[in-house]
Design an enzyme around this catalytic site. Structure first.
Site, PDB file in Angstrom:
ATOM      1  N   SER A 129      -1.957   3.996  -0.269  1.00 27.92           N
ATOM      2  CA  SER A 129      -1.711   3.118  -1.421  1.00 27.92           C
ATOM      3  C   SER A 129      -2.366   1.776  -1.124  1.00 27.92           C
ATOM      4  O   SER A 129      -2.594   1.444   0.046  1.00 27.92           O
ATOM      5  CB  SER A 129      -0.191   2.907  -1.577  1.00 27.92           C
ATOM      6  OG  SER A 129       0.088   1.912  -2.526  1.00 27.92           O
ATOM      7  N   TYR A 142       8.455   1.000   1.597  1.00 35.35           N
ATOM      8  CA  TYR A 142       7.371   1.814   1.032  1.00 35.35           C
ATOM      9  C   TYR A 142       6.058   1.385   1.679  1.00 35.35           C
ATOM     10  O   TYR A 142       5.285   2.215   2.171  1.00 35.35           O
ATOM     11  CB  TYR A 142       7.316   1.638  -0.489  1.00 35.35           C
ATOM     12  CG  TYR A 142       6.172   2.375  -1.127  1.00 35.35           C
ATOM     13  CD1 TYR A 142       6.213   3.756  -1.287  1.00 35.35           C
ATOM     14  CD2 TYR A 142       5.036   1.691  -1.565  1.00 35.35           C
ATOM     15  CE1 TYR A 142       5.154   4.441  -1.856  1.00 35.35           C
ATOM     16  CE2 TYR A 142       3.970   2.363  -2.136  1.00 35.35           C
ATOM     17  CZ  TYR A 142       4.035   3.735  -2.286  1.00 35.35           C
ATOM     18  OH  TYR A 142       2.965   4.418  -2.849  1.00 35.35           O
TER      19      TYR A 142
HETATM   20  N1  NAP Z   1       1.707   6.129  -9.039  1.00 40.33           N
HETATM   21  C1  NAP Z   1       1.167   5.148  -8.368  1.00 40.33           C
HETATM   22  O1  NAP Z   1       0.920   4.065  -8.926  1.00 40.33           O
HETATM   23  C2  NAP Z   1       0.832   5.313  -6.914  1.00 40.33           C
HETATM   24  C3  NAP Z   1       0.043   4.311  -6.329  1.00 40.33           C
HETATM   25  C4  NAP Z   1      -0.317   4.441  -4.988  1.00 40.33           C
HETATM   26  C5  NAP Z   1       0.084   5.544  -4.264  1.00 40.33           C
HETATM   27  N2  NAP Z   1       0.859   6.508  -4.845  1.00 40.33           N
HETATM   28  C6  NAP Z   1       1.245   7.651  -4.003  1.00 40.33           C
HETATM   29  O2  NAP Z   1       0.837   8.855  -4.612  1.00 40.33           O
HETATM   30  C7  NAP Z   1       1.656   9.928  -4.187  1.00 40.33           C
HETATM   31  C8  NAP Z   1       2.127  10.713  -5.406  1.00 40.33           C
HETATM   32  O3  NAP Z   1       2.900   9.882  -6.236  1.00 40.33           O
HETATM   33  P1  NAP Z   1       2.945  10.015  -7.828  1.00 40.33           P
HETATM   34  O4  NAP Z   1       2.589   8.709  -8.376  1.00 40.33           O
HETATM   35  O5  NAP Z   1       2.215  11.209  -8.275  1.00 40.33           O
HETATM   36  O6  NAP Z   1       4.542  10.165  -8.021  1.00 40.33           O
HETATM   37  P2  NAP Z   1       5.452  11.311  -8.692  1.00 40.33           P
HETATM   38  O7  NAP Z   1       4.941  11.614 -10.046  1.00 40.33           O
HETATM   39  O8  NAP Z   1       6.838  10.824  -8.521  1.00 40.33           O
HETATM   40  O9  NAP Z   1       5.216  12.594  -7.760  1.00 40.33           O
HETATM   41  C9  NAP Z   1       5.693  12.671  -6.450  1.00 40.33           C
HETATM   42  C10 NAP Z   1       5.626  14.101  -5.972  1.00 40.33           C
HETATM   43  O10 NAP Z   1       6.108  14.169  -4.621  1.00 40.33           O
HETATM   44  C11 NAP Z   1       7.090  15.193  -4.546  1.00 40.33           C
HETATM   45  N3  NAP Z   1       8.049  14.957  -3.467  1.00 40.33           N
HETATM   46  C12 NAP Z   1       8.812  13.863  -3.247  1.00 40.33           C
HETATM   47  N4  NAP Z   1       9.593  14.032  -2.157  1.00 40.33           N
HETATM   48  C13 NAP Z   1       9.295  15.268  -1.673  1.00 40.33           C
HETATM   49  C14 NAP Z   1       9.754  16.031  -0.581  1.00 40.33           C
HETATM   50  N5  NAP Z   1      10.702  15.585   0.256  1.00 40.33           N
HETATM   51  N6  NAP Z   1       9.230  17.256  -0.369  1.00 40.33           N
HETATM   52  C15 NAP Z   1       8.298  17.751  -1.205  1.00 40.33           C
HETATM   53  N7  NAP Z   1       7.819  17.085  -2.269  1.00 40.33           N
HETATM   54  C16 NAP Z   1       8.319  15.865  -2.501  1.00 40.33           C
HETATM   55  C17 NAP Z   1       7.742  15.187  -5.907  1.00 40.33           C
HETATM   56  O11 NAP Z   1       8.470  16.378  -6.111  1.00 40.33           O
HETATM   57  P3  NAP Z   1       9.819  16.416  -7.036  1.00 40.33           P
HETATM   58  O12 NAP Z   1       9.339  16.502  -8.448  1.00 40.33           O
HETATM   59  O13 NAP Z   1      10.528  17.629  -6.574  1.00 40.33           O
HETATM   60  O14 NAP Z   1      10.577  15.145  -6.766  1.00 40.33           O
HETATM   61  C18 NAP Z   1       6.510  15.046  -6.793  1.00 40.33           C
HETATM   62  O15 NAP Z   1       5.858  16.272  -6.916  1.00 40.33           O
HETATM   63  C19 NAP Z   1       2.800   9.302  -3.380  1.00 40.33           C
HETATM   64  O16 NAP Z   1       2.507   9.458  -2.005  1.00 40.33           O
HETATM   65  C20 NAP Z   1       2.737   7.842  -3.792  1.00 40.33           C
HETATM   66  O17 NAP Z   1       3.236   6.994  -2.786  1.00 40.33           O
HETATM   67  C21 NAP Z   1       1.256   6.414  -6.162  1.00 40.33           C
END
Ligand code: NAP
Length: 270
Positions: A129, A142
């Site tokens: 991130s 985080y």
């Molecule tokens: N969105 C942003 O602005 C942003 C920016 C920078 C980095 N990121 C990073 O991108 C990655 C994905 O995030 P996203 O934005 O796509 O969020 P999201 O829509 O909340 O998706 C997160 C995913 O991770 C899964 N997950 C969480 N805990 C888990 C566990 N213990 N075991 C297996 N799966 C698990 C969730 O599954 P469930 O549905 O079962 O909870 C979901 O599929 C993360 O690492 C986040 O830190 C996001």
């Protein structure tokens, strides 16, 4: 040579979903991990995994190896965010933040490496991130988890060079995913007696609005596919709006206090 086999963690929503779908459309063999039942994703083989539970990680990777004989690319994506002031995090909140975002990546990396080393080939893409190169207020743990992955990935990229395994970090800026609604908050948010109460609410509103106005996850998926394809990828990629890419440049070159002041004023720290 056969199709490239890619394993993506956390495909139930957001980046993971978009990446898995896009790679499947591009004719890769895609395995996507889930920890609950979800609607099928076109062309994606779903496999059960909770990244915090090592046995489920090992089982899922064994399953892919049994079916395909190899994993060419691991994309570590599954993650969570907990918002709140560092002082008011409970031990459990610290634990679950780090266990998911740090140990979760470690678990999959350790499980996949024996198979990649055996073939003297592989690629590990760790989604970090912008919050992994700059500490974000009210997202301290985080940021800590993402900084940790950055350091781990640097070390790993050198350790794995003799085995021809590439390690890449991808640093997204703000994107519109379910991350915002999935974010857990410390009890501060409902505790008017907390010295952080007003500031947390103000800053959280900025964080949430940045994310909701953010880029679409399909944009990241396209960038990831290019990295998957590259023979010699860079170590790190920033995928963000021009303003946020500019902020990363400022962080590199400005005196640190100046940068903290700029970032603090963006987050309305008063
Ligand atoms: N969105 C942003 O602005 C942003 C920016 C920078 C980095 N990121 C990073 O991108 C990655 C994905 O995030 P996203 O934005 O796509 O969020 P999201 O829509 O909340 O998706 C997160 C995913 O991770 C899964 N997950 C969480 N805990 C888990 C566990 N213990 N075991 C297996 N799966 C698990 C969730 O599954 P469930 O549905 O079962 O909870 C979901 O599929 C993360 O690492 C986040 O830190 C996001």
């Amino acid at each position: 040579m056969g199709k490239k086999v890619v394993l993506v963690t956390g495909v139930s929503s957001g980046f993971g979903h978009a990446i898995a779908l896009f790679l499947a459309k591009k004719n890769y063999t895609v395995y996507g991990t889930v920890r609950r039942e979800i609607y099928p994703i076109d062309g994606v083989n779903l496999v059960s995994m909770d990244v915090t539970n090592k046995q489920t990680v090992i089982n899922a990777i064994d399953h892919v190896i049994r079916n395909e004989g190899k994993i060419d690319v691991l994309i570590n994506n599954a993650g969570i965010g907990i918002g709140g002031p560092v002082e008011e995090f409970s031990e459990e909140e610290v634990d679950i933040q780090l266990r998911t975002n740090l140990i979760g990546y470690v678990n999959t990396i350790q499980a996949v490496l024996p198979f990649m080393r055996r073939r003297n080939k592989g690629k590990i893409i760790n989604i970090t991130s912008l919050g992994g190169i700059m500490g974000l207020p009210f997202q301290g743990f985080y940021s800590a988890s993402k900084f940790a992955i950055e350091g781990l990935s640097e070390a790993l990229s050198m350790e794995l060079k003799p085995f021809n395994i590439h390690v890449v970090v991808v640093r997204p800026g703000d994107f519109h995913t379910n991350f915002t609604q999935n974010r857990k908050l410390t009890k501060t948010i409902g505790d008017e007696t907390s010295p952080y109460y007003n500031q947390m609410r103000t800053t959280l509103a900025v964080i949430e609005s940045d994310e909701q106005k953010g880029l679409q996850p399909e944009y990241l998926a396209k960038k990831i596919e290019k990295i998957v394809r590259k023979k010699h990828p860079k170590f790190s990629y920033i995928v963000a709006s021009p303003e946020q890419r500019f902020a990363a440049i400022l962080k590199k070159f400005l005196p640190q206090r100046w940068f903290f002041n700029i970032l603090g004023s963006h987050y309305k720290i008063s």
